[in-house]
Design a protein around this motif. Structure first.
Motif, PDB file in Angstrom:
ATOM      1  N   ASN A 191       0.801  -1.151  -0.102  1.00 54.72           N
ATOM      2  CA  ASN A 191      -0.028  -0.040   0.065  1.00 54.72           C
ATOM      3  C   ASN A 191       0.968   1.205  -0.069  1.00 54.72           C
ATOM      4  O   ASN A 191       1.475   1.774   0.977  1.00 54.72           O
ATOM      5  N   CYS A 192       1.264   1.726  -1.039  1.00 54.71           N
ATOM      6  CA  CYS A 192       2.216   2.772  -1.573  1.00 54.71           C
ATOM      7  C   CYS A 192       1.888   4.139  -1.420  1.00 54.71           C
ATOM      8  O   CYS A 192       0.809   4.587  -2.071  1.00 54.71           O
ATOM      9  N   ASN A 193       2.475   5.050  -0.761  1.00 56.98           N
ATOM     10  CA  ASN A 193       2.483   6.379  -0.616  1.00 56.98           C
ATOM     11  C   ASN A 193       3.800   6.810  -1.335  1.00 56.98           C
ATOM     12  O   ASN A 193       4.744   6.975  -0.576  1.00 56.98           O
ATOM     13  N   LEU A 194       3.693   7.441  -2.555  1.00 55.18           N
ATOM     14  CA  LEU A 194       4.822   7.739  -3.114  1.00 55.18           C
ATOM     15  C   LEU A 194       4.990   9.355  -3.729  1.00 55.18           C
ATOM     16  O   LEU A 194       3.982   9.678  -3.971  1.00 55.18           O
ATOM     17  N   VAL A 195       6.102   9.778  -3.369  1.00 53.98           N
ATOM     18  CA  VAL A 195       6.235  11.302  -3.547  1.00 53.98           C
ATOM     19  C   VAL A 195       7.622  11.475  -4.267  1.00 53.98           C
ATOM     20  O   VAL A 195       8.803  10.814  -4.044  1.00 53.98           O
ATOM     21  N   VAL A 196       7.768  12.274  -5.242  1.00 53.28           N
ATOM     22  CA  VAL A 196       8.829  12.670  -5.958  1.00 53.28           C
ATOM     23  C   VAL A 196       8.913  14.120  -5.816  1.00 53.28           C
ATOM     24  O   VAL A 196       7.948  14.930  -6.175  1.00 53.28           O
ATOM     25  N   ASN A 197       9.796  14.567  -5.012  1.00 57.22           N
ATOM     26  CA  ASN A 197      10.084  15.965  -4.464  1.00 57.22           C
ATOM     27  C   ASN A 197      11.221  16.405  -5.417  1.00 57.22           C
ATOM     28  O   ASN A 197      12.477  16.105  -5.110  1.00 57.22           O
ATOM     29  N   ALA A 198      11.013  17.494  -6.219  1.00 53.86           N
ATOM     30  CA  ALA A 198      11.903  18.214  -7.247  1.00 53.86           C
ATOM     31  C   ALA A 198      12.111  19.817  -6.697  1.00 53.86           C
ATOM     32  O   ALA A 198      12.914  20.450  -7.615  1.00 53.86           O
ATOM     33  N   GLN A 199      11.864  19.955  -5.421  1.00 53.69           N
ATOM     34  CA  GLN A 199      12.071  21.355  -4.980  1.00 53.69           C
ATOM     35  C   GLN A 199      13.357  22.037  -5.158  1.00 53.69           C
ATOM     36  O   GLN A 199      13.938  23.115  -5.600  1.00 53.69           O
ATOM     37  N   LYS A 200      14.657  21.000  -5.088  1.00 54.86           N
ATOM     38  CA  LYS A 200      15.868  21.468  -5.166  1.00 54.86           C
ATOM     39  C   LYS A 200      16.434  21.954  -6.314  1.00 54.86           C
ATOM     40  O   LYS A 200      17.438  22.422  -6.644  1.00 54.86           O
ATOM     41  N   THR A 201      15.651  21.334  -7.475  1.00 51.18           N
ATOM     42  CA  THR A 201      16.175  21.653  -8.640  1.00 51.18           C
ATOM     43  C   THR A 201      15.721  22.917  -9.296  1.00 51.18           C
ATOM     44  O   THR A 201      16.249  23.559 -10.144  1.00 51.18           O
ATOM     45  N   GLY A 202      14.737  23.894  -8.301  1.00 49.90           N
ATOM     46  CA  GLY A 202      13.924  24.895  -8.872  1.00 49.90           C
ATOM     47  C   GLY A 202      13.105  24.691  -9.899  1.00 49.90           C
ATOM     48  O   GLY A 202      12.755  25.865 -10.324  1.00 49.90           O
ATOM     49  N   ASN A 203      12.804  23.528 -10.335  1.00 49.78           N
ATOM     50  CA  ASN A 203      11.903  23.413 -11.289  1.00 49.78           C
ATOM     51  C   ASN A 203      10.834  22.372 -11.064  1.00 49.78           C
ATOM     52  O   ASN A 203      10.561  21.409 -12.162  1.00 49.78           O
ATOM     53  N   GLU A 204      10.441  22.424  -9.764  1.00 48.29           N
ATOM     54  CA  GLU A 204       9.391  21.333  -9.470  1.00 48.29           C
ATOM     55  C   GLU A 204       8.108  21.148 -10.288  1.00 48.29           C
ATOM     56  O   GLU A 204       7.694  20.114 -10.183  1.00 48.29           O
ATOM     57  N   ASN A 205       7.931  22.104 -11.031  1.00 48.24           N
ATOM     58  CA  ASN A 205       6.445  22.042 -11.675  1.00 48.24           C
ATOM     59  C   ASN A 205       6.848  21.607 -13.172  1.00 48.24           C
ATOM     60  O   ASN A 205       5.755  21.611 -13.933  1.00 48.24           O
ATOM     61  N   VAL A 206       7.757  21.113 -13.525  1.00 48.59           N
ATOM     62  CA  VAL A 206       8.089  20.516 -14.725  1.00 48.59           C
ATOM     63  C   VAL A 206       7.419  19.214 -14.764  1.00 48.59           C
ATOM     64  O   VAL A 206       7.338  18.448 -13.836  1.00 48.59           O
ATOM     65  N   GLN A 207       6.797  18.935 -15.883  1.00 48.10           N
ATOM     66  CA  GLN A 207       5.642  17.958 -16.031  1.00 48.10           C
ATOM     67  C   GLN A 207       6.261  16.466 -15.902  1.00 48.10           C
ATOM     68  O   GLN A 207       5.800  15.659 -15.292  1.00 48.10           O
ATOM     69  N   VAL A 208       7.674  16.394 -16.376  1.00 45.36           N
ATOM     70  CA  VAL A 208       8.374  14.983 -16.241  1.00 45.36           C
ATOM     71  C   VAL A 208       8.276  14.276 -14.794  1.00 45.36           C
ATOM     72  O   VAL A 208       8.070  13.331 -14.378  1.00 45.36           O
ATOM     73  N   PHE A 209       8.246  15.489 -13.934  1.00 42.48           N
ATOM     74  CA  PHE A 209       8.270  14.940 -12.179  1.00 42.48           C
ATOM     75  C   PHE A 209       6.858  14.474 -11.928  1.00 42.48           C
ATOM     76  O   PHE A 209       6.944  13.560 -11.271  1.00 42.48           O
ATOM     77  N   ARG A 210       5.972  15.289 -12.370  1.00 41.27           N
ATOM     78  CA  ARG A 210       4.378  14.622 -12.133  1.00 41.27           C
ATOM     79  C   ARG A 210       4.300  13.275 -12.844  1.00 41.27           C
ATOM     80  O   ARG A 210       3.807  12.222 -12.236  1.00 41.27           O
ATOM     81  N   THR A 211       4.752  13.027 -14.220  1.00 42.16           N
ATOM     82  CA  THR A 211       4.377  11.782 -14.854  1.00 42.16           C
ATOM     83  C   THR A 211       5.389  10.775 -13.925  1.00 42.16           C
ATOM     84  O   THR A 211       4.984   9.697 -13.971  1.00 42.16           O
ATOM     85  N   LEU A 212       6.576  11.114 -13.481  1.00 46.59           N
ATOM     86  CA  LEU A 212       7.204  10.196 -13.056  1.00 46.59           C
ATOM     87  C   LEU A 212       6.626   9.672 -11.551  1.00 46.59           C
ATOM     88  O   LEU A 212       6.691   8.463 -11.321  1.00 46.59           O
ATOM     89  N   GLU A 213       6.015  10.568 -10.894  1.00 45.93           N
ATOM     90  CA  GLU A 213       5.455  10.216  -9.722  1.00 45.93           C
ATOM     91  C   GLU A 213       4.221   9.383  -9.972  1.00 45.93           C
ATOM     92  O   GLU A 213       3.989   8.336  -9.180  1.00 45.93           O
ATOM     93  N   ARG A 214       3.442   9.624 -10.921  1.00 47.90           N
ATOM     94  CA  ARG A 214       2.191   9.077 -11.415  1.00 47.90           C
ATOM     95  C   ARG A 214       2.671   7.497 -11.789  1.00 47.90           C
ATOM     96  O   ARG A 214       1.993   6.431 -11.470  1.00 47.90           O
ATOM     97  N   GLN A 215       3.538   7.543 -12.691  1.00 45.10           N
ATOM     98  CA  GLN A 215       3.964   6.052 -13.229  1.00 45.10           C
ATOM     99  C   GLN A 215       4.524   5.091 -12.153  1.00 45.10           C
ATOM    100  O   GLN A 215       4.036   3.993 -12.159  1.00 45.10           O
ATOM    101  N   LEU A 216       5.297   5.723 -11.182  1.00 42.57           N
ATOM    102  CA  LEU A 216       5.840   4.783  -9.956  1.00 42.57           C
ATOM    103  C   LEU A 216       4.655   4.458  -9.119  1.00 42.57           C
ATOM    104  O   LEU A 216       4.788   3.491  -8.464  1.00 42.57           O
ATOM    105  N   THR A 217       3.724   5.308  -8.794  1.00 37.54           N
ATOM    106  CA  THR A 217       2.739   5.161  -7.682  1.00 37.54           C
ATOM    107  C   THR A 217       1.902   3.871  -8.505  1.00 37.54           C
ATOM    108  O   THR A 217       1.661   2.971  -7.758  1.00 37.54           O
ATOM    109  N   GLU A 218       1.610   3.929  -9.938  1.00 39.14           N
ATOM    110  CA  GLU A 218       0.876   2.791 -10.445  1.00 39.14           C
ATOM    111  C   GLU A 218       1.693   1.800 -10.437  1.00 39.14           C
ATOM    112  O   GLU A 218       1.243   0.404 -10.328  1.00 39.14           O
ATOM    113  N   PHE A 219       2.851   1.924 -10.738  1.00 39.75           N
ATOM    114  CA  PHE A 219       3.914   0.814 -10.648  1.00 39.75           C
ATOM    115  C   PHE A 219       3.918  -0.084  -9.527  1.00 39.75           C
ATOM    116  O   PHE A 219       3.955  -1.344  -9.638  1.00 39.75           O
ATOM    117  N   VAL A 220       3.989   0.529  -8.331  1.00 40.85           N
ATOM    118  CA  VAL A 220       3.963   0.018  -7.072  1.00 40.85           C
ATOM    119  C   VAL A 220       2.465  -0.693  -6.757  1.00 40.85           C
ATOM    120  O   VAL A 220       2.384  -1.996  -6.503  1.00 40.85           O
TER     121      VAL A 220
END
Length: 296
Positions: free
Chosen positions: A23-52
């Motif tokens: 039962n997974c709660n997965l977070v991809v935190n990209a704040q350190k990059t200064g570009n946390e709103n870039v779409q690839v991070f949201r896609t990665l989080e969604r794919q990995l959540t489904e993946f788990v």
């Protein structure tokens, strides 16, 4: 003890036909990059959540209420096109018998996590073959979660999962990513599974079973007996520490358990904890401030 412990985990394509284990709660935190709103991070989080959550990792039949609560927080430090520099914090917990309390079991801050990822790429797990460092790191931790959890319910119950984690480690050593080899430091994935599978540390796995099944799980019925069993388990850890001082395995244990141990021995029925506190200060001095809070 009323803390809520969460868990985050990752998944790869494997076997179907059984209920999912995590039962997974997965977070991809990209704040350190200064570009946390870039779409690839949201896609990665969604794919990995489904993946788990949509993947089956074992041939066991898990009922929905038996799924292991876990969490993985991926912190992206930097990225360049499809190469990501990150760390991953992995935690898991399991319920204590006849209570609403969940006890932390696995807690590992894995700082060596560099991976390649293209948005929407397929994430494929092969239990006997390397696919990518992203998949290898995630599945390694998934099998560590499964193994540590199983060890708390049955003595050496996690054997098959630890063997799979070791297989993942072995075939991932062919690449040049850090964390898979002996020379990658004393707090690596290599060191953790090497410790767990070594006969030298067999007492640790006995502690995982006794601490949970004979300690925590009996506290609803006999709190004093449960506390005494946990005190005995800590004494066993001291014996192990005397043989192999400052092991990474011990560090992982107390990273997960220090708050809980402080609470257990600061409340409830009285037991003789002078030796317990002495043992804790010897084997986990990093948490001395917590041990000072234990009243006896």
């Amino acid at each position: 003890m009323h803390r809520v412990f969460f868990v985050i985990t990752f998944v790869a394509f494997f076997v179907s036909g059984y209920a999912q284990e995590l039962n997974c709660n997965l977070v991809v935190n990209a704040q350190k990059t200064g570009n946390e709103n870039v779409q690839v991070f949201r896609t990665l989080e969604r794919q990995l959540t489904e993946f788990v959550n949509n993947t089956t990792w074992t041939n066991k039949d898990f009922k929905p209420q038996e799924r292991i609560n876990c969490s993985m927080i991926i912190t992206i430090a930097d990225y360049d096109t499809d190469v990501f520099q990150a760390s991953i914090q992995v935690q898991s917990s399991r319920p204590v018998f006849n209570s609403t309390y969940s006890t932390p079991v696995y807690n590992f801050n894995d700082r060596n996590f560099t991976f390649q990822y293209l948005e929407f790429q397929n994430l494929v797990f092969n239990p006997n073959q390397y696919e990518s460092n992203l998949v290898s790191v995630l599945t390694y931790h998934i099998y560590m979660i499964l193994g540590m959890d199983a060890d708390t319910f049955q003595l050496n119950g996690g054997d098959e999962y630890f063997k799979q984690a070791q297989t993942i480690l072995n075939y991932s050593q062919q690449e040049n990513f850090k964390g898979w080899k002996l020379e990658d430091g004393t707090q690596s994935r290599f060191v953790l599974i090497d410790n767990l599978m070594s006969p030298t540390f067999e007492q640790f796995r006995e502690v995982m079973y006794n601490y949970h099944r004979n300690g925590l799980d009996v506290m609803y019925e006999n709190p004093k007996k449960g506390k005494q069993e946990i005190a005995t388990a800590i004494g066993t850890l001291e014996k192990l520490h005397n043989k192999r001082p400052n092991s990474f395995l011990m560090r992982v244990f107390f990273d997960a358990k220090s708050d809980e141990i402080e609470e257990i021995f600061s409340d409830g029925p009285n037991v003789n904890i002078t030796n317990v506190v002495s043992s804790l200060n010897r084997i986990a001095p990093t948490y001395a401030s917590k041990w000072r809070n234990i009243s006896y």
